[in-house]
Design an enzyme around this catalytic site. Structure first.
Site, mmCIF file in Angstrom:
data_model
loop_
_atom_site.group_PDB
_atom_site.id
_atom_site.type_symbol
_atom_site.label_atom_id
_atom_site.label_comp_id
_atom_site.label_asym_id
_atom_site.label_seq_id
_atom_site.Cartn_x
_atom_site.Cartn_y
_atom_site.Cartn_z
ATOM 1 N N ARG A 64 4.840 -50.673 10.896
ATOM 2 C CA ARG A 64 6.192 -50.857 10.300
ATOM 3 C C ARG A 64 6.562 -52.118 10.629
ATOM 4 N NH1 ARG A 64 6.945 -45.625 12.810
ATOM 5 N NH2 ARG A 64 7.365 -43.776 11.456
ATOM 6 N N HIS A 120 4.235 -40.455 12.246
ATOM 7 C CA HIS A 120 4.955 -39.671 11.340
ATOM 8 C C HIS A 120 5.383 -38.434 12.305
ATOM 9 C CE1 HIS A 120 3.455 -41.216 7.350
ATOM 10 N NE2 HIS A 120 4.406 -41.778 7.806
ATOM 11 N N ARG A 127 1.410 -51.009 5.045
ATOM 12 C CA ARG A 127 1.200 -49.825 5.736
ATOM 13 C C ARG A 127 0.757 -48.703 4.840
ATOM 14 N NH1 ARG A 127 3.474 -46.675 10.133
ATOM 15 N NH2 ARG A 127 4.871 -44.948 9.350
ATOM 16 N N HIS A 174 6.249 -52.704 3.599
ATOM 17 C CA HIS A 174 5.691 -51.427 3.739
ATOM 18 C C HIS A 174 4.331 -51.194 2.940
ATOM 19 C CE1 HIS A 174 7.503 -48.635 6.202
ATOM 20 N NE2 HIS A 174 7.341 -47.592 5.449
ATOM 21 N N LYS A 223 9.706 -45.375 15.739
ATOM 22 C CA LYS A 223 11.288 -44.977 15.488
ATOM 23 C C LYS A 223 11.493 -43.893 16.701
ATOM 24 C CE LYS A 223 11.409 -44.802 10.666
ATOM 25 N NZ LYS A 223 11.960 -43.849 9.241
ATOM 26 N N TYR A 228 -0.070 -39.137 0.716
ATOM 27 C CA TYR A 228 -1.108 -39.965 0.301
ATOM 28 C C TYR A 228 -2.132 -39.252 0.140
ATOM 29 C CZ TYR A 228 1.490 -43.664 2.875
ATOM 30 O OH TYR A 228 2.561 -44.499 3.454
#
Length: 301
Positions: A149, A271, A248, A245, A173, A280
């Protein structure tokens, strides 16, 4: 209704218990402030235990009337639900009226990606004659090589580089750490940047361990990376809507196309849920069909 102490408690809960980023906490507090404004205007004498599902549905209707996008409405609802879960923990309420609240239906939009050729083309759009050119190349190579990110790449620390064994430690995150492989090309460009640019700079106070610095020796902002990628795409003649992004998304898509394991990609992207990574696989199906249309004689028109 005594909102202030509970909002302060909710903020502390998000900081200490959930370890959310400053931006995420600010978003949650904005959601609760919208709910507070609604209740103070519509039901000024009501206390938390007396809140009902129909009242909260009224609140959602008022949000909908503001012509906010479905995704924005869903995000606000997520913040409100988090607040009510906190009220349950604090025993300010005995039942959660948000449990049956439904978010607006969202269309899952597949993100834009670059082909492998377009990624290479993007790299050629960087002006290597300028000192920041080597830095920018290292940033783009790192983002594409490891699927970072933008917040992760600008916070990347020198002490978290293990280039000799092909890994970097990333703070994602919620301050969660993960070890991510990094490719030889990205590692090479990081070394070039450090040797020829970074080592000649005087970092600003507190920035000694930050890898990517601006001319003043401070860490980069997200906006700077955004404009840098836009400029590189423009110079490379790429007409797609490129943003940080995109690299990514391209990283994950190219791995799926190459047959990589979905769990491994989930781990590398950081994730929490495999469902987020599964988007994806939908992109891969589109890629497979396009491959048939392009190369199979019975699919050609």
């Amino acid at each position: 209704m005594m909102w202030t102490p509970y909002i302060k408690g909710f903020k502390a809960f998000l900081q200490l218990e959930k370890s959310l980023s400053r931006n995420s906490i600010a978003a949650y507090l904005r959601d609760v402030a919208m709910l507070q404004e609604f209740y103070e205007k519509t039901y000024p004498t009501l206390s938390f235990p007396d809140m009902t599902l129909p009242q909260l549905q009224e609140f959602l209707a008022s949000i909908h009337e503001k012509d906010l996008a479905a995704a924005s409405q869903a995000r606000i609802l997520s913040g409100i639900k988090a607040f009510f879960r906190y009220l349950m923990l604090e025993e300010a309420i005995t039942a959660d009226p948000t449990e049956l609240l439904e978010a607006p239906k969202l269309q899952r939009k597949l993100p834009d990606v670059l082909s492998v050729e377009e990624v290479e083309q993007l790299f050629t759009g960087i002006d290597h004659s300028k000192p920041e050119g080597q830095r920018n190349r290292a940033i783009l190579e790192t983002m594409y090589s490891s699927g970072l990110r933008v917040s992760e790449v600008i916070a990347l620390a020198i002490s978290n580089l293990y280039l000799d064994v092909g890994f970097i430690r990333v703070i994602g995150k919620g301050n969660k750490e993960r070890l991510v492989p990094i490719g030889d090309e990205a590692a090479r460009h990081i070394r070039l940047y450090r040797e020829h640019v970074r080592n000649k700079m005087t970092p600003a106070k507190g920035q000694d361990d930050i890898l990517f610095l601006n001319r003043r020796g401070s860490g980069l902002s997200r906006v700077m990376v955004f404009y840098m990628i836009k400029e590189a795409a423009l110079q490379a003649g790429i007409r797609k809507n490129i943003h940080p992004h995109t690299l990514r998304h391209s990283f994950a898509t190219h791995l799926i196309e190459g047959g990589a394991d979905l769990r491994a990609i989930q781990e590398m992207l950081g994730h929490e849920s495999i469902t987020t990574t599964e988007i994806y696989t939908h992109m891969d199906r589109a890629f497979l069909r396009q491959t048939l249309v392009t190369h199979h004689p019975r699919f050609r028109k």
